[in-house]
Design a protein around this motif. Sequence first.
Motif, PDB file in Angstrom:
ATOM      1  N   ALA A  57       0.839  -1.206   0.000  1.00 50.87           N
ATOM      2  CA  ALA A  57       0.000   0.000   0.000  1.00 50.87           C
ATOM      3  C   ALA A  57       0.873   1.254   0.000  1.00 50.87           C
ATOM      4  CB  ALA A  57      -0.925  -0.001   1.210  1.00 50.87           C
ATOM      5  N   GLY A  58       1.937   1.243   0.794  1.00 50.44           N
ATOM      6  CA  GLY A  58       2.837   2.393   0.839  1.00 50.44           C
ATOM      7  C   GLY A  58       3.454   2.694  -0.510  1.00 50.44           C
ATOM      8  N   ARG A  59       3.879   1.650  -1.213  1.00 46.27           N
ATOM      9  CA  ARG A  59       4.454   1.849  -2.555  1.00 46.27           C
ATOM     10  C   ARG A  59       3.405   2.384  -3.521  1.00 46.27           C
ATOM     11  NH1 ARG A  59       6.988  -3.095  -1.201  1.00 46.27           N
ATOM     12  NH2 ARG A  59       5.426  -4.269  -2.389  1.00 46.27           N
ATOM     13  N   ALA A  60       2.185   1.871  -3.410  1.00 46.38           N
ATOM     14  CA  ALA A  60       1.116   2.341  -4.291  1.00 46.38           C
ATOM     15  C   ALA A  60       0.796   3.808  -4.026  1.00 46.38           C
ATOM     16  CB  ALA A  60      -0.136   1.478  -4.094  1.00 46.38           C
ATOM     17  N   PHE A  61       0.756   4.191  -2.745  1.00 43.90           N
ATOM     18  CA  PHE A  61       0.471   5.590  -2.401  1.00 43.90           C
ATOM     19  C   PHE A  61       1.573   6.507  -2.915  1.00 43.90           C
ATOM     20  CE2 PHE A  61      -1.707   3.719   1.580  1.00 43.90           C
ATOM     21  CZ  PHE A  61      -2.828   3.426   0.841  1.00 43.90           C
ATOM     22  N   SER A  62       2.824   6.069  -2.755  1.00 48.07           N
ATOM     23  CA  SER A  62       3.953   6.884  -3.217  1.00 48.07           C
ATOM     24  C   SER A  62       3.915   7.065  -4.728  1.00 48.07           C
ATOM     25  CB  SER A  62       5.266   6.229  -2.797  1.00 48.07           C
ATOM     26  OG  SER A  62       6.375   6.963  -3.270  1.00 48.07           O
ATOM     27  N   ALA A  63       3.622   5.973  -5.448  1.00 49.67           N
ATOM     28  CA  ALA A  63       3.547   6.060  -6.908  1.00 49.67           C
ATOM     29  C   ALA A  63       2.414   6.984  -7.340  1.00 49.67           C
ATOM     30  CB  ALA A  63       3.354   4.663  -7.499  1.00 49.67           C
ATOM     31  N   SER A  64       1.290   6.912  -6.606  1.00 43.21           N
ATOM     32  CA  SER A  64       0.153   7.779  -6.921  1.00 43.21           C
ATOM     33  C   SER A  64       0.516   9.242  -6.717  1.00 43.21           C
ATOM     34  CB  SER A  64      -1.042   7.391  -6.040  1.00 43.21           C
ATOM     35  OG  SER A  64      -2.089   8.315  -6.179  1.00 43.21           O
ATOM     36  N   PHE A  65       1.198   9.540  -5.617  1.00 39.83           N
ATOM     37  CA  PHE A  65       1.597  10.923  -5.340  1.00 39.83           C
ATOM     38  C   PHE A  65       2.516  11.448  -6.429  1.00 39.83           C
ATOM     39  CE2 PHE A  65       4.297  14.175  -3.469  1.00 39.83           C
ATOM     40  CZ  PHE A  65       3.395  14.956  -2.763  1.00 39.83           C
TER      41      PHE A  65
END
Length: 545
Positions: A67-75
């Motif tokens: 989830a953290g990687r997905a959030f970072s990529a989204s940002f």
Amino acid sequence: MSDSDPQGIPAPEGRADLIDTDYEIGQDNIETSIGPFGLDIHNPVFLISGLTIVAFVFYTLALPEQAGRAFSASFDFVTQRFDWFFLSAGNIFVLFCLMLIVTPLGKVRLGGAEATPDYSYVGWFAMLFAAGMGIGLMFYGVAEPMTHFSSAMGGIASEGGVRTDWAPLGGAAGNEADAVRLGMAATIYHWGLHPWAIYAIVALALALFSYNKGLPLTIRSAFYPLLGERVWGWWGHVIDTLAVFATLFGLATSLGFGATQANAGLNELFGLPVGPTTEVLLISGITAIALISVLRGLDGGVKVLSEINMGLAFLLLAFVLIVGPTLAILTGFLDYLLAYVQYLPSLSNPVGREDVNFLQGWTSFYWAWWISWSPFVGMFIARVSRGRSVREFIIAVLLVPSLVCVLWMSVFGGTAIQQVIQDGYTAAQDAPLELKLFKMLDMLPLTAITSLVGIVLVIVFFVTSSDSGSLVIDTITAGGKVDAPVPQRVFWCIFEGAVAIVLLLSAGGLASLQSMVISTGLPFTLVLLVMCYAIWKGLRAERRA
């Protein structure tokens, strides 16, 4: 009011034939179905938004690293690809508000030509400010001016994980006076006209179409001039669902910042451990207090807490102003406003920017954050602004809270900067963002008392934001009803805290909170842009009536 105005916008009374079967609009605004556990379910907005958020919580808890990687990529994707869009939209909102002030549309009165204000100017102004940026002002009041000052002094610097290149704004490397003006101008840009124009757009739309057109107090109502009867179907459901997501993640971000700052302050005063466990306990405990406020109702809960908080905030502001560098603060206030005007064209320019880290890490995030808060703040402002003319409304909403924010930043940020320049005290400059306020207070008398007051302010802002936010989300998911069952507000209050907790526990921590507010702010920016056209159409209809 007749069945329809000259532009074809119907009054709800007696027009149940025009709407989706999920609605029955009458004197009680909207009747919706009562589901399990006493929830006033507005299908499908409540179910879609509620189930999606429940699934999001479980996903983030089950797979925090992923989830953290997905959030970072989204940002990264949103800020790098759409930074120009956020800046352009913010400029449009300000220009649109200024246009309403100077055109005949500004003469339209919210509630009709004979409507009178519900509150005095003093009471109205106080509530306008109270609606806005409590936790944000506590977190960034020292942190942002100090960060930008430090960055401007070095030309290129890094603080709090944000690298800032000031060259396109003229730079200020080594020049203290220019660095102060530049840093404060950038801070005011993020807390002045642009965010309050965002709030004004949503508030005006809700007030106009609720008070003047008799439509429900929910986001979809603003789009009736464009969508007609379809606003009661899936188009309206999508609009309201986006508003729920934007509001929830905007509030979760604020709650996350509040928890980290309260944790840092308690560590500074009492040695309480800093880390996710303490932050989770803080969010859980404060959410429990917010639940008590929810159960006590508006008058016995959030109203009392808001009055206490405003009093404490004023006392802390007055204390720092008096015992701090008073003359420098007062003279700086006007100088900072002039610097803001001077640098505004460069700060708001969406093209050809080289300071991408400032543009993406600060401005794009802020604009998405304010947009996410706009249904929450806008609905509150709308509810206290009946009887004001559009011109009076825009001037007040843009100028009064903006000036208070400038004063707050001048007092707290200006004091911290003067501590560096005059005394060589750099603890606030070197501290993490969440500790800068407390390090600044260390240099003033009564440190333990003022730091404790700061922590209390953060916590009570936390409680009032959670309580008020749950009310707004509840109103949206109930189709505009302001008296939905208490269990429904309890549900949203709990899940605001849950979302803040799971985002803090994900691999990205606070960065995950920023990622989600950016991701939900992007689609809702489109909603606000279309809302501007709907407001213009609705005001023209009022002028012709």
